[in-house]
Design a protein around this motif. Structure first.
Motif, PDB file in Angstrom:
ATOM      1  N   MET A 197      -3.307  -1.021   5.947  1.00 38.49           N
ATOM      2  CA  MET A 197      -4.581  -1.368   6.549  1.00 38.49           C
ATOM      3  C   MET A 197      -4.701  -2.879   6.530  1.00 38.49           C
ATOM      4  SD  MET A 197      -7.234   0.379   3.827  1.00 38.49           S
ATOM      5  CE  MET A 197      -8.560  -0.150   4.838  1.00 38.49           C
ATOM      6  N   VAL A 198      -5.458  -3.397   7.477  1.00 39.53           N
ATOM      7  CA  VAL A 198      -5.465  -4.831   7.700  1.00 39.53           C
ATOM      8  C   VAL A 198      -6.895  -5.351   7.774  1.00 39.53           C
ATOM      9  CG1 VAL A 198      -5.382  -4.590  10.212  1.00 39.53           C
ATOM     10  CG2 VAL A 198      -4.497  -6.663   9.153  1.00 39.53           C
ATOM     11  N   SER A 199      -7.071  -6.596   7.342  1.00 40.90           N
ATOM     12  CA  SER A 199      -8.350  -7.268   7.523  1.00 40.90           C
ATOM     13  C   SER A 199      -8.429  -7.766   8.958  1.00 40.90           C
ATOM     14  CB  SER A 199      -8.467  -8.456   6.554  1.00 40.90           C
ATOM     15  OG  SER A 199      -9.569  -9.258   6.905  1.00 40.90           O
ATOM     16  N   VAL A 200      -9.446  -7.317   9.678  1.00 46.16           N
ATOM     17  CA  VAL A 200      -9.589  -7.703  11.094  1.00 46.16           C
ATOM     18  C   VAL A 200      -9.698  -9.217  11.228  1.00 46.16           C
ATOM     19  CG1 VAL A 200     -11.068  -7.474  13.129  1.00 46.16           C
ATOM     20  CG2 VAL A 200     -10.681  -5.497  11.641  1.00 46.16           C
ATOM     21  N   GLN A 201     -10.347  -9.861  10.279  1.00 47.41           N
ATOM     22  CA  GLN A 201     -10.548 -11.307  10.347  1.00 47.41           C
ATOM     23  C   GLN A 201      -9.249 -12.091  10.168  1.00 47.41           C
ATOM     24  OE1 GLN A 201     -13.505 -11.881   7.313  1.00 47.41           O
ATOM     25  NE2 GLN A 201     -15.204 -11.501   8.734  1.00 47.41           N
ATOM     26  N   LYS A 202      -8.213 -11.429   9.650  1.00 50.02           N
ATOM     27  CA  LYS A 202      -6.951 -12.143   9.393  1.00 50.02           C
ATOM     28  C   LYS A 202      -5.922 -11.925  10.504  1.00 50.02           C
ATOM     29  CE  LYS A 202      -8.161 -13.839   5.399  1.00 50.02           C
ATOM     30  NZ  LYS A 202      -9.526 -13.356   5.286  1.00 50.02           N
ATOM     31  N   ILE A 203      -6.324 -11.244  11.585  1.00 50.93           N
ATOM     32  CA  ILE A 203      -5.401 -11.008  12.699  1.00 50.93           C
ATOM     33  C   ILE A 203      -5.342 -12.243  13.595  1.00 50.93           C
ATOM     34  CG2 ILE A 203      -4.976  -9.637  14.772  1.00 50.93           C
ATOM     35  CD1 ILE A 203      -6.284  -7.280  13.355  1.00 50.93           C
ATOM     36  N   LYS A 204      -4.113 -12.684  13.861  1.00 50.19           N
ATOM     37  CA  LYS A 204      -3.912 -13.839  14.752  1.00 50.19           C
ATOM     38  C   LYS A 204      -3.574 -13.378  16.159  1.00 50.19           C
ATOM     39  CE  LYS A 204      -0.976 -17.926  15.386  1.00 50.19           C
ATOM     40  NZ  LYS A 204       0.156 -18.707  14.818  1.00 50.19           N
ATOM     41  N   ALA A 205      -2.731 -12.354  16.273  1.00 49.75           N
ATOM     42  CA  ALA A 205      -2.302 -11.892  17.600  1.00 49.75           C
ATOM     43  C   ALA A 205      -1.814 -10.456  17.515  1.00 49.75           C
ATOM     44  CB  ALA A 205      -1.186 -12.792  18.140  1.00 49.75           C
ATOM     45  N   ILE A 206      -1.826  -9.789  18.690  1.00 48.14           N
ATOM     46  CA  ILE A 206      -1.312  -8.427  18.807  1.00 48.14           C
ATOM     47  C   ILE A 206      -0.151  -8.438  19.792  1.00 48.14           C
ATOM     48  CG2 ILE A 206      -1.845  -6.062  19.490  1.00 48.14           C
ATOM     49  CD1 ILE A 206      -4.774  -6.667  18.799  1.00 48.14           C
ATOM     50  N   HIS A 207       1.013  -7.971  19.353  1.00 43.26           N
ATOM     51  CA  HIS A 207       2.202  -7.932  20.188  1.00 43.26           C
ATOM     52  C   HIS A 207       2.639  -6.475  20.337  1.00 43.26           C
ATOM     53  CE1 HIS A 207       2.465 -12.285  19.514  1.00 43.26           C
ATOM     54  NE2 HIS A 207       2.379 -12.025  18.221  1.00 43.26           N
ATOM     55  N   ASN A 208       2.259  -5.846  21.427  1.00 42.06           N
ATOM     56  CA  ASN A 208       2.588  -4.441  21.636  1.00 42.06           C
ATOM     57  C   ASN A 208       2.139  -3.602  20.435  1.00 42.06           C
ATOM     58  OD1 ASN A 208       3.711  -4.878  24.210  1.00 42.06           O
ATOM     59  ND2 ASN A 208       5.618  -5.578  23.257  1.00 42.06           N
ATOM     60  N   ARG A 209       3.106  -3.074  19.684  1.00 46.19           N
ATOM     61  CA  ARG A 209       2.763  -2.243  18.532  1.00 46.19           C
ATOM     62  C   ARG A 209       2.936  -3.007  17.215  1.00 46.19           C
ATOM     63  NH1 ARG A 209       2.585   3.258  19.553  1.00 46.19           N
ATOM     64  NH2 ARG A 209       1.601   3.551  21.584  1.00 46.19           N
ATOM     65  N   LYS A 210       2.720  -4.300  17.249  1.00 43.35           N
ATOM     66  CA  LYS A 210       2.821  -5.104  16.033  1.00 43.35           C
ATOM     67  C   LYS A 210       1.624  -6.046  15.964  1.00 43.35           C
ATOM     68  CE  LYS A 210       7.719  -4.819  15.744  1.00 43.35           C
ATOM     69  NZ  LYS A 210       8.820  -5.010  15.023  1.00 43.35           N
ATOM     70  N   ILE A 211       1.193  -6.299  14.748  1.00 48.22           N
ATOM     71  CA  ILE A 211       0.065  -7.201  14.517  1.00 48.22           C
ATOM     72  C   ILE A 211       0.562  -8.390  13.716  1.00 48.22           C
ATOM     73  CG2 ILE A 211      -2.060  -7.479  13.185  1.00 48.22           C
ATOM     74  CD1 ILE A 211      -2.881  -4.731  14.108  1.00 48.22           C
ATOM     75  N   GLU A 212       0.242  -9.591  14.218  1.00 44.23           N
ATOM     76  CA  GLU A 212       0.589 -10.822  13.505  1.00 44.23           C
ATOM     77  C   GLU A 212      -0.652 -11.357  12.804  1.00 44.23           C
ATOM     78  OE1 GLU A 212       2.311 -15.359  14.296  1.00 44.23           O
ATOM     79  OE2 GLU A 212       2.092 -13.941  15.974  1.00 44.23           O
ATOM     80  N   LEU A 213      -0.502 -11.644  11.521  1.00 45.53           N
ATOM     81  CA  LEU A 213      -1.615 -12.185  10.749  1.00 45.53           C
ATOM     82  C   LEU A 213      -1.583 -13.709  10.755  1.00 45.53           C
ATOM     83  CD1 LEU A 213      -1.586  -9.791   7.653  1.00 45.53           C
ATOM     84  CD2 LEU A 213      -2.753  -9.520   9.837  1.00 45.53           C
ATOM     85  N   VAL A 214      -2.662 -14.318  10.297  1.00 36.01           N
ATOM     86  CA  VAL A 214      -2.759 -15.780  10.284  1.00 36.01           C
ATOM     87  C   VAL A 214      -1.700 -16.410   9.386  1.00 36.01           C
ATOM     88  CG1 VAL A 214      -5.211 -15.848  10.862  1.00 36.01           C
ATOM     89  CG2 VAL A 214      -4.513 -15.629   8.462  1.00 36.01           C
ATOM     90  N   THR A 215      -1.153 -15.624   8.466  1.00 39.48           N
ATOM     91  CA  THR A 215      -0.112 -16.120   7.560  1.00 39.48           C
ATOM     92  C   THR A 215       1.287 -16.011   8.162  1.00 39.48           C
ATOM     93  OG1 THR A 215      -0.032 -13.916   6.579  1.00 39.48           O
ATOM     94  CG2 THR A 215      -1.421 -15.555   5.487  1.00 39.48           C
ATOM     95  N   GLY A 216       1.388 -15.347   9.328  1.00 42.53           N
ATOM     96  CA  GLY A 216       2.691 -15.113   9.934  1.00 42.53           C
ATOM     97  C   GLY A 216       3.268 -13.761   9.598  1.00 42.53           C
ATOM     98  N   ASP A 217       2.648 -13.015   8.694  1.00 47.99           N
ATOM     99  CA  ASP A 217       3.112 -11.667   8.371  1.00 47.99           C
ATOM    100  C   ASP A 217       2.985 -10.773   9.606  1.00 47.99           C
ATOM    101  OD1 ASP A 217       3.606 -11.656   5.373  1.00 47.99           O
ATOM    102  OD2 ASP A 217       1.557 -12.417   5.426  1.00 47.99           O
ATOM    103  N   ILE A 218       3.995  -9.916   9.816  1.00 50.87           N
ATOM    104  CA  ILE A 218       4.001  -8.968  10.937  1.00 50.87           C
ATOM    105  C   ILE A 218       3.907  -7.552  10.387  1.00 50.87           C
ATOM    106  CG2 ILE A 218       5.250  -8.128  12.955  1.00 50.87           C
ATOM    107  CD1 ILE A 218       4.428 -10.991  13.291  1.00 50.87           C
ATOM    108  N   LEU A 219       2.934  -6.791  10.890  1.00 47.42           N
ATOM    109  CA  LEU A 219       2.737  -5.415  10.441  1.00 47.42           C
ATOM    110  C   LEU A 219       2.892  -4.455  11.615  1.00 47.42           C
ATOM    111  CD1 LEU A 219      -0.436  -5.891   8.194  1.00 47.42           C
ATOM    112  CD2 LEU A 219       1.955  -5.863   7.468  1.00 47.42           C
ATOM    113  N   PRO A 220       3.488  -3.292  11.378  1.00 52.24           N
ATOM    114  CA  PRO A 220       3.669  -2.312  12.456  1.00 52.24           C
ATOM    115  C   PRO A 220       2.393  -1.509  12.698  1.00 52.24           C
ATOM    116  CG  PRO A 220       4.590  -1.446  10.438  1.00 52.24           C
ATOM    117  CD  PRO A 220       4.111  -2.832  10.107  1.00 52.24           C
ATOM    118  N   VAL A 221       2.243  -1.034  13.928  1.00 55.23           N
ATOM    119  CA  VAL A 221       1.157  -0.110  14.279  1.00 55.23           C
ATOM    120  C   VAL A 221       1.818   1.205  14.686  1.00 55.23           C
ATOM    121  CG1 VAL A 221      -0.776   0.345  15.815  1.00 55.23           C
ATOM    122  CG2 VAL A 221      -0.292  -2.005  15.079  1.00 55.23           C
ATOM    123  N   SER A 222       1.452   2.286  14.028  1.00 59.10           N
ATOM    124  CA  SER A 222       2.062   3.574  14.345  1.00 59.10           C
ATOM    125  C   SER A 222       1.344   4.230  15.513  1.00 59.10           C
ATOM    126  CB  SER A 222       2.017   4.494  13.123  1.00 59.10           C
ATOM    127  OG  SER A 222       0.684   4.846  12.830  1.00 59.10           O
TER     128      SER A 222
END
Length: 235
Positions: A197-222
């Motif tokens: 689960m992710v903090s909405v405020q920490k999302i920098k960008a959405i790339h297809n089925r991946k979420i990039e956070l402000v720190t550069g971390d990339i998380l998958p979306v199932s």
């Protein structure tokens, strides 16, 4: 204004009970409602009187402190006081505020009480205002306060969750992701995967089925949670 906490001390060792009593008397905003050497008598008192904080020994005759606490209908905040390290996990499971190992010095006692005061204030403010700026979780046998603004994302590790915080810090706690979701404001934290689960405020960008956070971390979306991305795109 700081609330005065009504407390009870339960310890079958008279000297240990007297020491904790003297510490409580020397600490602001603590009011002693009872001191018991007999766990059965203490249990009867606790089931008919409302108290805020319980200082409880574990290894006692007739009934252990763990069994005593489990039997209570109305459970107060709990601080274990014991000479045995091997009971720490049980204290963790019962969500004790702290776990004081004998011999207890006053500085350590006061630190535990301050945690109880802060947790009481947190619970009271949550009930009266509904506003949440922080949560409390148990980690390493103690209660830890986490500011919601510091959370980047939360990762499920079977029976545990790992809370990733800004500054490359993390906190590991025994809890399911679903239970963690119940603790957090639904508008600010979204599940995007069975393990994340992710903090909405920490999302920098959405790339297809991946979420990039402000720190550069990339998380998958199932696939199961793909609708979350669609909601953000359409909002």
């Amino acid at each position: 204004m700081v609330k005065t906490l009504k407390c009870v001390i339960v310890d079958d060792e008279p000297l240990a009970a007297a020491l904790i009593k003297s510490y409580a008397e020397a600490t602001e905003h603590l009011e002693i409602s009872g001191v018991f050497e007999d766990a059965i008598v203490a249990s009867e008192f606790l089931n008919i009187n409302k108290i805020d904080l319980l200082f409880l020994d574990i290894n006692m005759p007739d009934i252990t402190g763990i069994d005593l606490f489990k039997s209570l209908k109305n459970k107060p905040m709990l601080i274990f006081t014991t000479a045995y390290k091997n009971f720490a996990f049980e204290g963790f499971e019962l969500e004790a505020i702290d776990y004081l190992l004998k011999p207890i010095d006053y500085f350590r006692f006061k630190k535990a009480v301050n945690k109880a005061k802060e947790f009481y204030r947190y619970q009271h403010e949550k009930q009266t205002t509904g506003a949440e700026e922080s949560i409390f979780v148990h980690s390493e046998y103690k209660l830890i306060k986490i500011n919601l603004a510091d959370i980047l994302y939360i990762e499920s590790l079977e029976d545990y969750v790992k809370i990733h915080l800004q500054g490359s810090k993390m906190v590991l706690t025994l809890m399911s992701l679903k239970k963690m979701m119940d603790k957090l404001p639904a508008d600010n934290f979204k599940r995007i995967h069975r393990s994340f689960m992710v903090s909405v405020q920490k999302i920098k960008a959405i790339h297809n089925r991946k979420i990039e956070l402000v720190t550069g971390d990339i998380l998958p979306v199932s696939d199961t949670y793909a609708e979350v991305i669609n909601e953000w795109k359409n909002s």
